[in-house]
Design a protein around this motif. Structure first.
Motif, PDB file in Angstrom:
ATOM      1  N   TRP A 102       0.769  -1.008   0.020  1.00  0.00           N
ATOM      2  CA  TRP A 102       0.004   0.044   0.157  1.00  0.00           C
ATOM      3  C   TRP A 102       0.886   1.211  -0.053  1.00  0.00           C
ATOM      4  CZ3 TRP A 102      -5.266   0.055   0.044  1.00  0.00           C
ATOM      5  CH2 TRP A 102      -6.094  -0.936   0.151  1.00  0.00           C
ATOM      6  N   ARG A 103       0.307   2.128  -0.310  1.00  0.00           N
ATOM      7  CA  ARG A 103       0.848   3.731  -0.288  1.00  0.00           C
ATOM      8  C   ARG A 103      -0.147   4.376   0.469  1.00  0.00           C
ATOM      9  NH1 ARG A 103       0.600   3.439  -5.980  1.00  0.00           N
ATOM     10  NH2 ARG A 103      -0.816   5.204  -5.711  1.00  0.00           N
ATOM     11  N   GLU A 104       0.472   5.629   1.088  1.00  0.00           N
ATOM     12  CA  GLU A 104      -0.481   6.512   1.880  1.00  0.00           C
ATOM     13  C   GLU A 104      -1.633   7.153   1.173  1.00  0.00           C
ATOM     14  OE1 GLU A 104       1.812   9.367   3.924  1.00  0.00           O
ATOM     15  OE2 GLU A 104       3.030   8.180   5.141  1.00  0.00           O
ATOM     16  N   ASP A 105      -1.440   7.365  -0.144  1.00  0.00           N
ATOM     17  CA  ASP A 105      -2.310   7.962  -1.023  1.00  0.00           C
ATOM     18  C   ASP A 105      -3.572   7.223  -1.376  1.00  0.00           C
ATOM     19  OD1 ASP A 105      -0.855   6.531  -2.910  1.00  0.00           O
ATOM     20  OD2 ASP A 105      -1.155   7.988  -4.558  1.00  0.00           O
ATOM     21  N   GLN A 106      -3.593   5.900  -1.016  1.00  0.00           N
ATOM     22  CA  GLN A 106      -4.535   4.837  -1.168  1.00  0.00           C
ATOM     23  C   GLN A 106      -5.451   4.698  -0.067  1.00  0.00           C
ATOM     24  OE1 GLN A 106      -1.846   1.940  -2.573  1.00  0.00           O
ATOM     25  NE2 GLN A 106      -1.882   2.372  -4.587  1.00  0.00           N
ATOM     26  N   LEU A 107      -5.332   5.328   1.022  1.00  0.00           N
ATOM     27  CA  LEU A 107      -6.135   5.286   2.184  1.00  0.00           C
ATOM     28  C   LEU A 107      -7.692   5.386   1.892  1.00  0.00           C
ATOM     29  CD1 LEU A 107      -6.502   5.290   5.387  1.00  0.00           C
ATOM     30  CD2 LEU A 107      -6.589   7.695   5.261  1.00  0.00           C
ATOM     31  N   GLU A 108      -8.214   5.999   0.833  1.00  0.00           N
ATOM     32  CA  GLU A 108      -9.541   6.042   0.582  1.00  0.00           C
ATOM     33  C   GLU A 108     -10.011   4.905   0.126  1.00  0.00           C
ATOM     34  OE1 GLU A 108     -11.522   8.537   1.570  1.00  0.00           O
ATOM     35  OE2 GLU A 108      -9.838   9.428   2.281  1.00  0.00           O
ATOM     36  N   ASP A 109      -9.125   3.963  -0.695  1.00  0.00           N
ATOM     37  CA  ASP A 109      -9.681   2.514  -0.996  1.00  0.00           C
ATOM     38  C   ASP A 109      -9.996   1.734   0.268  1.00  0.00           C
ATOM     39  OD1 ASP A 109      -9.875   3.138  -3.664  1.00  0.00           O
ATOM     40  OD2 ASP A 109      -7.696   2.349  -4.113  1.00  0.00           O
ATOM     41  N   LEU A 110      -9.065   1.705   1.269  1.00  0.00           N
ATOM     42  CA  LEU A 110      -8.913   1.043   2.601  1.00  0.00           C
ATOM     43  C   LEU A 110     -10.620   1.516   3.226  1.00  0.00           C
ATOM     44  CD1 LEU A 110      -7.897  -1.182   4.078  1.00  0.00           C
ATOM     45  CD2 LEU A 110      -6.571   0.513   5.165  1.00  0.00           C
ATOM     46  N   ILE A 111     -10.676   2.877   3.281  1.00  0.00           N
ATOM     47  CA  ILE A 111     -11.745   3.236   3.930  1.00  0.00           C
ATOM     48  C   ILE A 111     -13.059   2.760   3.181  1.00  0.00           C
ATOM     49  CG2 ILE A 111     -13.084   5.388   4.607  1.00  0.00           C
ATOM     50  CD1 ILE A 111     -10.526   6.579   4.829  1.00  0.00           C
TER      51      ILE A 111
END
Length: 170
Positions: A17-26
């Protein structure tokens, strides 16, 4: 971090993962039907819980090539969910997966779990790994069995009755 996937299967690519992919995890853990088998209250994860999980998985990936990985469908780059190895409180690698509901029933969880099983025994010296699922989660329990895991015991984990499994190095 490299853009190359850690694991590739026929249809899937699993990346750190990358930090900018947080919205996918949410989005993934915002579905009640995804969270219902992960904790006793069945509530979706908060933004803060997703941030904590993402930071942990990124750290595990960087230090041990473990952590839950981001699953992408190779044919079109669509985000499917997450799967990978955490480190259980006993120090053992623990396989886990969660998919967006619109991707259930396509064999993706089994494909990702099979790829992870093969990867851990070919790329690490781990003697075994564990997996567990809520005793009510028939689909997840079936995947653990299909990848060759053996039932060990039932205990309470995250407030849920949980069936544990193990798979030893062949």
């Amino acid at each position: 971090m490299t853009n190359a996937p850690l694991i590739e299967t026929e249809r899937l690519a699993l990346y750190g993962w990358r930090e900018d992919q947080l919205e996918d995890l949410i989005r993934l853990h915002g579905y009640p039907e995804v969270s219902r088998f992960l904790r006793s209250d069945g509530l979706p994860w908060t933004r803060e819980q997703c941030e904590t999980a993402l930071a942990l998985w990124m750290q595990l990936y960087e230090t041990r090539r473990l952590g839950k990985l981001r699953i992408v469908r190779k044919s079109d780059g669509v985000f499917i969910g997450r799967a990978g190895f955490g480190v259980y409180k006993t120090g053992e690698p623990e396989i886990g997966y969660a998919l967006l509901p619109e991707h259930w029933g396509n064999g993706y969880a089994y494909e990702a779990a099979s790829g992870l099983r093969d990867w851990i025994f070919s790329e690490t010296d781990e003697p075994h790994f564990i997996g567990f699922a809520d005793t009510r989660n028939a689909a997840s329990l079936a995947i653990l069995a299909r990848i060759g895991m053996r039932k060990t015991h039932v205990e309470t984990e995250q407030g849920l009755g949980t069936q544990f499994h193990v798979l030893n190095r062949p």
